[in-house]
Design an enzyme around this catalytic site. Structure first.
Site, PDB file in Angstrom:
ATOM      1  CG  ASP A 147      -0.246   0.046   2.521  1.00 12.46           C
ATOM      2  OD1 ASP A 147       0.716  -0.724   2.703  1.00 12.46           O
ATOM      3  OD2 ASP A 147      -0.653   0.837   3.401  1.00 12.46           O
ATOM      4  CD  GLU A 180       4.449   0.673   6.647  1.00 18.91           C
ATOM      5  OE1 GLU A 180       5.408   0.999   7.356  1.00 18.91           O
ATOM      6  OE2 GLU A 180       3.950   1.445   5.787  1.00 18.91           O
TER       7      GLU A 180
END
Length: 255
Positions: free
Chosen positions: A86, A181
């Site tokens: 991400d 994350e």
């Protein structure tokens, strides 16, 4: 290192950053955005095509796990490499990377055509360390997404090299690729036992050769401050300015 070790790294990285995978801090799903799941499925398919073993996806959180088998005739510790797919909460649509070849180590790098965004050697003196290298930047309108598509690209390229060159001896290597994350929830779903490494490294930023063994914990607290509004004519000693309370609170914290 030989150039062959980097074979496919640049096109792989450019392909990855053009795939939109921004996590969503307002979501209560895991992963927080279905685009992350779609990209993780693509990565799993790529790892299978490269010949890695035990490639599987955790159906609850979309973590991808895979194994590069050992080619040694004796036991050694199992090493793991981890990265996240991400990107942070900023525009990540239509990423258009710029490639600066043979960087001279001195010039500022203009990101956008209007010159509003510049990587300056004055503000970023570490740019001087990359003289002669190929640099990849954003065009100023989006994130590049190198955090952490660079780590993903490096790990997958490493896997491709080892699978292509069995003469290069190594122990068992585990790979873990996960979501979310950037919003602090991805690590909650990392399955250490399923991953199966004795030692592991997160491949995520920093200069070549840097190894960090501790970092901030990403803990967060949200404080809501309510003031008291009173007509200014009679406000002295009664009105409470919420902004001032926040300033006083901040100033009371240890440096």
């Amino acid at each position: 290192m030989t150039e062959e070790k980097y074979e496919g790294l640049l096109p792989r990285f450019l392909q990855y950053v053009k795939t939109e995978t921004r996590s969503n801090p307002d979501s209560d799903t895991v992963p927080s955005d279905p685009k992350e799941t779609a990209f993780l499925n693509e990565l799993a398919a790529e790892l299978k095509d490269l010949g890695l073993s035990n490639v599987h996806i955790n159906p609850q959180c979309s973590y991808v796990y895979a194994t590069i088998p050992s080619n040694l005739d004796h036991d050694v510790p199992t090493i793991g490499y981890i990265s996240h797919v991400d990107t942070a909460d900023f525009n990540a649509h239509n990423v258009n990377p710029q490639i600066v070849e043979d960087y001279d180590g001195q010039s500022d790098i203009q990101l956008d055509e209007d010159g509003n965004y510049v990587l300056s050697t004055t503000e970023f003196p570490n740019l001087k360390n990359y003289q002669g290298d190929t640099l990849i930047t954003t065009d100023g309108s989006t994130l590049l997404g190198a955090d952490d598509k660079s780590g993903v690209a490096e790990i997958v390229t490493m896997a491709a090299y080892y699978m292509k060159h069995p003469e290069v001896k190594h122990g068992e290597i585990k790979i873990g690729l996960g979501p979310d994350e950037e919003i602090g929830t991805g690590a909650d779903h990392f399955d250490v036992d399923d991953f199966g490494a004795d030692f592991a490294y997160t491949v995520d930023g920093g200069p070549l050769g840097e190894l960090e063994y501790e970092t901030f914990n990403a803990a967060q607290v949200e404080i809501e401050i309510s003031g008291k509004d009173v007509h200014t004519g009679v406000a002295k000693g009664t009105m409470v300015n919420a902004i001032q309370v926040a300033i006083d609170l901040h100033n009371s914290l240890p440096a």
